[in-house]
Design a protein around this motif. Sequence first.
Motif, PDB file in Angstrom:
ATOM      1  N   ILE A  36       7.763  -4.127 -15.722  1.00 45.30           N
ATOM      2  CA  ILE A  36       7.442  -4.605 -14.423  1.00 45.30           C
ATOM      3  C   ILE A  36       6.061  -4.296 -14.273  1.00 45.30           C
ATOM      4  N   GLN A  37       5.070  -5.188 -13.673  1.00 46.78           N
ATOM      5  CA  GLN A  37       4.183  -5.341 -13.811  1.00 46.78           C
ATOM      6  C   GLN A  37       3.409  -4.822 -12.827  1.00 46.78           C
ATOM      7  N   GLY A  38       2.276  -4.100 -12.422  1.00 43.25           N
ATOM      8  CA  GLY A  38       1.492  -3.662 -11.124  1.00 43.25           C
ATOM      9  C   GLY A  38       0.881  -4.031 -10.910  1.00 43.25           C
ATOM     10  N   HIS A  39       0.038  -4.303  -9.561  1.00 40.59           N
ATOM     11  CA  HIS A  39      -1.955  -4.417  -9.666  1.00 40.59           C
ATOM     12  C   HIS A  39      -2.575  -2.933  -9.455  1.00 40.59           C
ATOM     13  N   LEU A  40      -3.873  -3.053  -9.247  1.00 41.75           N
ATOM     14  CA  LEU A  40      -4.473  -2.101  -8.751  1.00 41.75           C
ATOM     15  C   LEU A  40      -5.505  -2.948  -8.245  1.00 41.75           C
ATOM     16  N   ALA A  41      -5.806  -3.625  -7.072  1.00 39.74           N
ATOM     17  CA  ALA A  41      -6.304  -3.944  -6.511  1.00 39.74           C
ATOM     18  C   ALA A  41      -6.427  -2.978  -5.063  1.00 39.74           C
ATOM     19  N   VAL A  76     -15.768  -0.410   2.470  1.00 40.17           N
ATOM     20  CA  VAL A  76     -15.935   1.308   2.014  1.00 40.17           C
ATOM     21  C   VAL A  76     -13.774   0.725   1.704  1.00 40.17           C
ATOM     22  N   ALA A  77     -13.425   1.423   0.875  1.00 33.68           N
ATOM     23  CA  ALA A  77     -11.895   1.523   0.338  1.00 33.68           C
ATOM     24  C   ALA A  77     -10.420   2.177   1.058  1.00 33.68           C
ATOM     25  N   ARG A  78     -10.380   1.666   1.878  1.00 35.17           N
ATOM     26  CA  ARG A  78      -9.154   2.410   3.321  1.00 35.17           C
ATOM     27  C   ARG A  78      -7.977   2.298   2.637  1.00 35.17           C
ATOM     28  N   SER A  79      -7.401   0.572   2.253  1.00 34.83           N
ATOM     29  CA  SER A  79      -6.031   0.050   2.941  1.00 34.83           C
ATOM     30  C   SER A  79      -6.314  -0.363   1.016  1.00 34.83           C
ATOM     31  N   LEU A  80      -5.124  -0.827   0.646  1.00 35.57           N
ATOM     32  CA  LEU A  80      -4.937  -1.268  -1.063  1.00 35.57           C
ATOM     33  C   LEU A  80      -3.389  -2.291  -0.122  1.00 35.57           C
ATOM     34  N   PRO A  81      -2.962  -3.331  -0.862  1.00 34.62           N
ATOM     35  CA  PRO A  81      -1.950  -4.315  -0.655  1.00 34.62           C
ATOM     36  C   PRO A  81      -1.036  -4.493  -1.595  1.00 34.62           C
ATOM     37  N   LEU A  82       0.103  -3.748  -0.333  1.00 31.12           N
ATOM     38  CA  LEU A  82       1.395  -4.077  -1.262  1.00 31.12           C
ATOM     39  C   LEU A  82       1.739  -4.818  -2.605  1.00 31.12           C
ATOM     40  N   PHE A  83       1.477  -6.121  -1.936  1.00 31.79           N
ATOM     41  CA  PHE A  83       1.604  -7.312  -3.159  1.00 31.79           C
ATOM     42  C   PHE A  83       0.435  -7.868  -2.545  1.00 31.79           C
ATOM     43  N   VAL A  84       0.549  -8.681  -4.668  1.00 29.73           N
ATOM     44  CA  VAL A  84      -0.369  -9.872  -4.327  1.00 29.73           C
ATOM     45  C   VAL A  84       0.178 -10.741  -5.191  1.00 29.73           C
ATOM     46  N   GLU A  85      -0.800 -12.232  -5.009  1.00 24.55           N
ATOM     47  CA  GLU A  85      -0.204 -13.850  -5.585  1.00 24.55           C
ATOM     48  C   GLU A  85      -0.685 -13.715  -6.427  1.00 24.55           C
ATOM     49  N   HIS A  86      -0.492 -13.980  -8.043  1.00 25.06           N
ATOM     50  CA  HIS A  86      -1.445 -14.677  -9.080  1.00 25.06           C
ATOM     51  C   HIS A  86      -0.419 -15.457  -9.463  1.00 25.06           C
ATOM     52  N   GLY A  87      -1.126 -16.549  -9.024  1.00 24.59           N
ATOM     53  CA  GLY A  87      -0.223 -18.209  -9.744  1.00 24.59           C
ATOM     54  C   GLY A  87       1.245 -17.926  -9.060  1.00 24.59           C
ATOM     55  N   LEU A 124       3.406  -9.521  -7.227  1.00 25.78           N
ATOM     56  CA  LEU A 124       2.543  -8.767  -7.977  1.00 25.78           C
ATOM     57  C   LEU A 124       2.949  -7.542  -7.464  1.00 25.78           C
ATOM     58  N   PRO A 125       3.301  -6.526  -7.127  1.00 25.61           N
ATOM     59  CA  PRO A 125       3.766  -4.582  -6.327  1.00 25.61           C
ATOM     60  C   PRO A 125       2.203  -4.274  -6.539  1.00 25.61           C
ATOM     61  N   SER A 126       2.091  -3.605  -5.806  1.00 26.72           N
ATOM     62  CA  SER A 126       0.733  -1.875  -6.250  1.00 26.72           C
ATOM     63  C   SER A 126       1.649  -1.431  -7.391  1.00 26.72           C
ATOM     64  N   PRO A 146      10.842  -6.059  -2.343  1.00 26.21           N
ATOM     65  CA  PRO A 146      10.575  -6.687  -1.065  1.00 26.21           C
ATOM     66  C   PRO A 146       9.585  -7.741  -1.637  1.00 26.21           C
ATOM     67  N   HIS A 147      10.042  -8.554  -1.617  1.00 31.48           N
ATOM     68  CA  HIS A 147       8.344  -9.832  -1.785  1.00 31.48           C
ATOM     69  C   HIS A 147       7.774 -10.103  -0.646  1.00 31.48           C
ATOM     70  N   VAL A 148       7.089  -9.473   0.073  1.00 28.92           N
ATOM     71  CA  VAL A 148       6.510  -9.850   1.016  1.00 28.92           C
ATOM     72  C   VAL A 148       4.465  -9.862   0.618  1.00 28.92           C
ATOM     73  N   THR A 149       3.802 -10.898   0.919  1.00 25.40           N
ATOM     74  CA  THR A 149       2.646 -10.192   0.986  1.00 25.40           C
ATOM     75  C   THR A 149       1.906 -10.774   1.474  1.00 25.40           C
ATOM     76  N   GLY A 150       0.517 -10.524   1.547  1.00 28.28           N
ATOM     77  CA  GLY A 150      -0.491 -10.259   3.352  1.00 28.28           C
ATOM     78  C   GLY A 150       0.011  -9.190   3.755  1.00 28.28           C
ATOM     79  N   GLU A 151       0.510  -8.295   3.568  1.00 30.01           N
ATOM     80  CA  GLU A 151      -0.228  -6.053   4.217  1.00 30.01           C
ATOM     81  C   GLU A 151      -0.082  -5.569   3.536  1.00 30.01           C
TER      82      GLU A 151
END
Length: 360
Positions: free
Chosen positions: A132-137, A145-156, A160-162, A177-182
């Motif tokens: 299972i591949q996870g992102h590190l964004a 300042v990085a205070r938060s991270l996206p739970l999911f990101v779209e790549h093509g 991808l989950p965190s 769950p496949h919910v992007t933007g949060e």
Amino acid sequence: AIGVLATLLARLLWLTAPATVTALDWTVYDTWLRHRAPVTVSPALTIVARDPVSEAQFGTGPWDRAVLAQLITTAHETGAAAIGIDHRLNHASPAHLGGAASDALLLEATKTAGHIVTVFDEEAPLASDAIIQGHLALSPHGDHVARSLPLFVEHGSQTLPSFGLALFSLTKTQPLPHVTGETRLVNVVGNGTLADLPTIPLSNVWEAIQRHDSTALDGWLKDKVVVILSQAPSQSLWLLPTGQSVDGMTAHLQFLNSLLTENHLCQIGPFGRTGITMVFASLIAWCLLRFHGSISLVFAAGAIALYAAMTAIILGGLHLVLPVALPLTAALIVLLGTTAWTHLTAGQRLVLLERDMLRI
């Protein structure tokens, strides 16, 4: 109407200096984060980290994947609840690092373990159904300042989950769950560095494997979420609100710890922030127009002080971050506008009164 107009003007001011206003908006949160009581560290998390002793044994550059395969196999056989690695499977191993034989050992280890989480890379020649591949964004704010991270990101076509969320879902055997933007705030332990999390030198684990020390391995790995950091630390760093700069993996491990301890931080969404600002600006306008003279300023100042106190209390008690800069900017606009309008109308009334007296 006054509250709506003040909110719109405050938004326009935000656009003129987004970095400064964003920093002001998060001042209360950042200060609280640095001075609050220590955050709980999950006993279910174990991070096996590369250290100078292991580098002396396996090299300071990339390692033979047979080493990683052995660590994964040991974690699985010891009874790890979930396994994650910081390794990217974006290339085949060169001959001097084991070549195809090492790659085969790694793939076999991942299949035997069931599922493991790796770091996403566009090119993954060693892809497997067990991986299972996870992102590190991260999601830095306007002040960088990085205070938060996206739970999911779209790549093509991929969602991808965190990295931390993927590991947590494996632990709970729940589908993702496949919910992007949060996005979610990262509730860091200490200053947010890797040293603040339960970290074990990789050389210690390797020595226990060679000695077949099942007692030590059980204590470190059994029923734990095991993350193996065999790569050299990334040079791409993010600035945390604590003032520390960390790589993406460290931030995601901090997030994983907050998921395991159920110690979450929440923030109001854009519509909620706008609504709170309009209500607060309208309240200030009502205080200034309902009462006269200095008493109106006293009530307005009291409302501002009450909101400031509520912001601190709700953050400390409910871990909910309320907006600061936008409501206070709107309140200042209302205060200045109402004061100017009062002086203008008072001047006009004085002129009319003088004309009436001259007629008499």
